[in-house]
Design a protein around this motif. Structure first.
Motif, PDB file in Angstrom:
ATOM      1  N   GLU A  74       0.847  -1.179   0.000  1.00  0.00           N
ATOM      2  CA  GLU A  74       0.000   0.000   0.000  1.00  0.00           C
ATOM      3  C   GLU A  74       0.900   1.252   0.000  1.00  0.00           C
ATOM      4  OE1 GLU A  74      -2.118   2.944   0.222  1.00  0.00           O
ATOM      5  OE2 GLU A  74      -3.227   1.064  -0.071  1.00  0.00           O
ATOM      6  N   HIS A  76       0.398   4.574   0.325  1.00  0.00           N
ATOM      7  CA  HIS A  76       0.228   5.656   1.298  1.00  0.00           C
ATOM      8  C   HIS A  76       1.226   5.429   2.427  1.00  0.00           C
ATOM      9  CE1 HIS A  76      -3.656   7.575   0.171  1.00  0.00           C
ATOM     10  NE2 HIS A  76      -3.908   6.411  -0.387  1.00  0.00           N
ATOM     11  N   HIS A 183      -5.451  11.127  -5.610  1.00  0.00           N
ATOM     12  CA  HIS A 183      -5.909   9.937  -6.353  1.00  0.00           C
ATOM     13  C   HIS A 183      -6.363  10.232  -7.782  1.00  0.00           C
ATOM     14  CE1 HIS A 183      -6.445   8.805  -2.035  1.00  0.00           C
ATOM     15  NE2 HIS A 183      -5.984   7.643  -2.467  1.00  0.00           N
ATOM     16  N   ALA A 249     -10.547   6.897  -2.289  1.00  0.00           N
ATOM     17  CA  ALA A 249      -9.653   6.973  -3.447  1.00  0.00           C
ATOM     18  C   ALA A 249     -10.379   7.430  -4.711  1.00  0.00           C
ATOM     19  CB  ALA A 249      -9.004   5.610  -3.696  1.00  0.00           C
ATOM     20  N   GLU A 322      -3.699   1.199  -6.488  1.00  0.00           N
ATOM     21  CA  GLU A 322      -2.503   1.767  -5.867  1.00  0.00           C
ATOM     22  C   GLU A 322      -1.328   0.798  -5.958  1.00  0.00           C
ATOM     23  OE1 GLU A 322      -3.818   3.306  -2.071  1.00  0.00           O
ATOM     24  OE2 GLU A 322      -4.939   4.891  -3.086  1.00  0.00           O
ATOM     25  N   SER A 323      -1.611  -0.412  -6.426  1.00  0.00           N
ATOM     26  CA  SER A 323      -0.561  -1.383  -6.726  1.00  0.00           C
ATOM     27  C   SER A 323      -0.959  -2.097  -8.018  1.00  0.00           C
ATOM     28  CB  SER A 323      -0.428  -2.372  -5.574  1.00  0.00           C
ATOM     29  OG  SER A 323       0.689  -3.213  -5.788  1.00  0.00           O
TER      30      SER A 323
END
Ligand code: ZN
Length: 348
Positions: A74, A76, A183, A249, A322-323
């Motif tokens: 993650e 963040h 985002h 997000a 996010e990945s």
């Protein structure tokens, strides 16, 4: 920091010199080698997956793209290890958005090697509720009642809801830049702007392959335009327009397609909602007839599961990208997200 792209040195010359290569420009070397030679490719560090996807798509065979954030981590608050910082300093170009990964922001203030492309201006970051860690302050200073008249969203929204509108965009400059919602990648239109900025940076760093970068950009833009068109059509006629996510997000996506996002955790996936915030989300679920609570793979679904159980909703996975997705790429995952949203909102 006002200039998005700040070349610090002549990339091609330095890269070749470091390798002891006598021939310049790069094209002359690669023809001698009988094709593309990875030792001459630009080394690009993307802060995390969506930017990696763009840099790879635009750069093609002329770049080696790595992600600063490892896959399935993650991003963040990802803390860079010393070896990450060392690797960063050896690259030709770093592409990122500041304010999303404080550890990377710190590292970039220390390394002097690579050129740095900050995508903030290109993607026009704005503010959404839930971005600030202190939600009470966010409500107090960011949203007065005069904004509400221009909303076309349904229902009331909670501390993490999506209040963004034209008025908020106008007021964005009044707020701390650190509080902008990072985002952007869940909006295919902003992704086109980011791709354009990356193409400009690559062509500047490696002018010999500018034609290829331009052609790759055209192809990528077609893909992103297709996604935008699919979303516009696919979300045009739905029974509901509010969707409930794990962390906030999807604010830019909601803005783009006339939806309202409510989230369990706000913009920080690790933050636990207060009882009051949880009660506010529960109220939204009940008042909007929401039937799906979205979870995501890299964040615990405990709170979302409990909320679903309490309200009789089911859970489904919406990928905040996010990945890297476990299969396919950004475009595939965005298409899958569209189908999840269409099901959750009962779209025609
Ligand atoms: Zn996020």
């Amino acid at each position: 920091m006002n200039v998005p792209f700040r070349p610090r040195r002549a990339l091609a010359v330095t890269a070749a010199a470091a390798l002891g290569i006598a021939c310049l420009p790069l094209a002359a070397c690669s023809s001698d080698a009988g094709g593309s030679d990875s030792s001459q490719a630009l080394s690009v560090a993307a802060s995390f997956y969506p930017i990696q996807y763009l840099a790879q798509a635009v750069g093609g065979e002329h770049v080696n793209v790595t992600s600063v954030t490892p896959t399935n981590v993650e991003p963040h608050d990802y803390e860079l290890a010393p070896k990450d910082v060392t690797a960063l300093s050896g690259t030709d170009l770093v592409v990122y958005v500041p304010g999303f990964q404080p550890s990377l922001d710190d590292a970039l203030s220390e390394v002097s090697g690579p050129d740095v492309l900050d995508l903030t201006d290109a993607v026009e970051l704005t503010h959404h509720d839930g971005v600030e860690h202190d939600h009470d302050d966010a409500r107090k200073d960011a949203h007065d009642d005069s904004h509400d008249d221009s909303h076309n969203h349904d229902g009331d929204v909670d501390a993490h809801g999506d209040h963004a509108d034209e008025a908020d965009a106008d007021h964005a400059e009044e707020h701390d830049a650190d509080a902008a919602d990072p985002h952007f990648w869940l909006d295919p239109v902003r992704m086109q702007s980011a791709a354009q900025a990356i193409e400009t940076a690559l062509s500047q760093a490696d002018p010999n392959h500018a034609d290829d970068y331009q052609a790759n950009l055209s192809s990528l833009t077609e893909t992103l335009e297709g996604l935008d068109s699919d979303y516009s059509t696919g979300l045009a006629q739905c029974e509901r327009t509010t969707f409930v996510t794990s962390h906030a997000a999807f604010g830019y996506l909601a803005d783009r397609y006339g939806l309202t996002q409510a989230s369990v955790s706000g913009v920080d996936p690790e933050s636990e909602p207060s009882p009051a915030e949880l009660a506010a989300v529960k109220k939204i679920v009940q008042e909007t007839g929401t039937t799906t609570i979205f979870t995501e793979d890299l964040v615990s679904s405990k709170t979302a599961d409990a909320l679903a159980a309490e309200t009789g909703a089911t859970t489904a996975v919406l990928n905040p990208l996010e990945s890297a997705p476990s299969s396919g790429d950004y475009a595939d995952a965005m298409s899958a997200n569209l189908q999840e949203l269409r099901t959750a909102l009962s779209c025609q």
